[in-house]
Design a protein around this motif. Structure first.
Motif: not given
Ligand code: FAD
Length: 370
Positions: A168-177, A193-198, A230-232
């Protein structure tokens, strides 16, 4: 162990072309598979579904987009438009059973050599020999998990058994495809919760080719979560390094900014390719693509053919099943002819109609969406 043809890999490409070989009456071939039929699909996160919809339009001349053999429909067989990885692997297994494909499981190909007119395929179970090799080992099992320094601290999307089981918690996803948005969608649906870095803005690209822009299935899912707090989504965010210390992870961007994450960053940076095992057998374009003949044969090693998502001709990327299956008959016809076997035009005709068999590459420029 000497064969006319060795196919490496029993995913949709290997099973698809192997089934065509069987329909052509070829017997002296084998399929070497390091795990099991459809193993890539069994490794997908449990919640992941095929993006391309399955629909049984055969009566009207339209083959199910995910079928690898004419007159089969994964959608109809599993009563769903978007199959899970497990169901799709089962579909491939049923095809392999139906055609009694000669799949040798647990045989991992490590190297391929050619001496005079003969291939020597080095495997975990010894050396196999053949006149031709069809490489169908895909990409998924060769993740791009070292795209920048410190990437070893991250978790690749291809290594996640289920998005529900992620902390659980906040996750950073690297790649936005596709994989990045798929991860974000499932993480949010399971309460995270998620931050997507693209690097770019794939969600703003409206190119009608899903090899270039997000598929409608993914755009639709993104629409459902895009306004959730929850999404950034962070665009133009090029990650150059990840560091790990006792407090968590520090993600550095080329802009000079950095971001902290308490959870392990998730890499959605795509895949290298199984071709990394046999690099020397291909001519590599500056773009990183392999150069192939009009029959999808290596321009460096005669008799070595490539099938699957790595095939590209000019601007046409064959990276979906409904695209690369168009080339099964091209390869099969070339091999059958060179082996001196009879060319069964009725079988090729069926493939021509059903798969929109693409044997004329002259349209492979920006003017068409093959
Ligand atoms: C999350 C996700 C969703 C996707 N959704 C879609 C979709 O909706 N529609 C679509 O068309 N495509 C989709 N794709 C892409 C699709 O999965 C691939 O294009 C397809 O799997 C490629 O088929 P393949 O047979 O070439 O490779 P794979 O399916 O990867 O099969 C390769 C086989 O070769 C075996 N193998 C690998 N290396 C060796 C070796 N050295 N020796 C022996 N055997 C080996 C593997 O075990 C595997 O069984 C998706 C991909 C991902 C990651």
């Amino acid at each position: 162990m000497h064969y006319d043809v060795i196919i490496v890999g029993a995913g949709p490409a290997g099973v698809g072309i192997g089934s065509l070989f069987k329909q052509l009456g070829m017997e002296r071939f084998t399929i070497l598979e390091k795990e099991d039929v459809g193993s890539t699909f069994l490794k997908w996160p449990k919640e992941t579904r095929l993006l391309t919809p399955s629909f049984p339009g055969h009566g009207f001349g339209l083959l199910d987009l995910n079928a690898v053999v004419p007159s089969t429909s994964p959608g109809y067989a599993y009563d769903t438009e978007h199959l899970s990885g497990e169901d799709y692997a089962d579909y491939l297994q049923r095809i392999a059973d139906h055609f009694e494909l000669p799949v040798e499981r647990g045989v991992s190909v490590q190297e391929v050599h050619k001496d005079h007119d003969r291939f020597f395929v080095e495997t975990s179970k010894g050396t196999y020999q053949s006149e031709f090799v069809v490489w169908a080992a895909g990409e998924f099992q060769y993740p791009n998990n070292r795209p920048f320094p410190g990437a070893e601290h991250c978790l690749h999307t291809g290594e996640v058994p289920s998005w529900n089981s992620v902390d659980a918690g906040h996750h950073v996803v690297i790649g936005g495809y596709e994989s990045g948005v798929d991860a974000a969608y499932h993480l949010i649906e399971s309460g995270k919760q998620v931050t997507v870095l693209s690097k770019g803005e794939p969600w703003s690209n409206d190119d009608p080719d899903p090899s270039i822009s997000l598929s409608p299935f993914t755009s639709e899912r993104l629409d459902k979560i895009i306004d959730r707090q929850e999404l950034s989504l962070v665009e133009q965010a090029h990650v150059i390094r990840v560091e790990k210390d006792e407090n968590g992870y520090l993600i550095h961007l080329d802009s000079g900014e950095s971001m902290k994450s308490e959870t392990q960053p998730i890499l959605a940076t795509g895949y290298k390719s199984s071709l990394s095992l046999i690099l020397e057998h291909f001519f590599w374009e500056d773009s990183g693509d392999v150069r192939l003949t009009e029959s999808d044969e290596s321009t460096v090693t005669e008799g070595l053919f490539l099938t699957g998502p790595q095939v590209k001709h000019v601007d046409v990327i064959f990276c979906f099943i409904y695209k690369f299956r168009q080339r099964f008959a091209v390869i099969a016809k070339e091999i059958v002819t060179r082996l001196g076997l009879s060319v069964q035009e009725d079988v090729f005709d069926e493939y021509r109609k059903a798969t929109m068999y693409l044997d004329d590459l002259s349209c492979c420029d920006n003017s068409c969406q093959c």
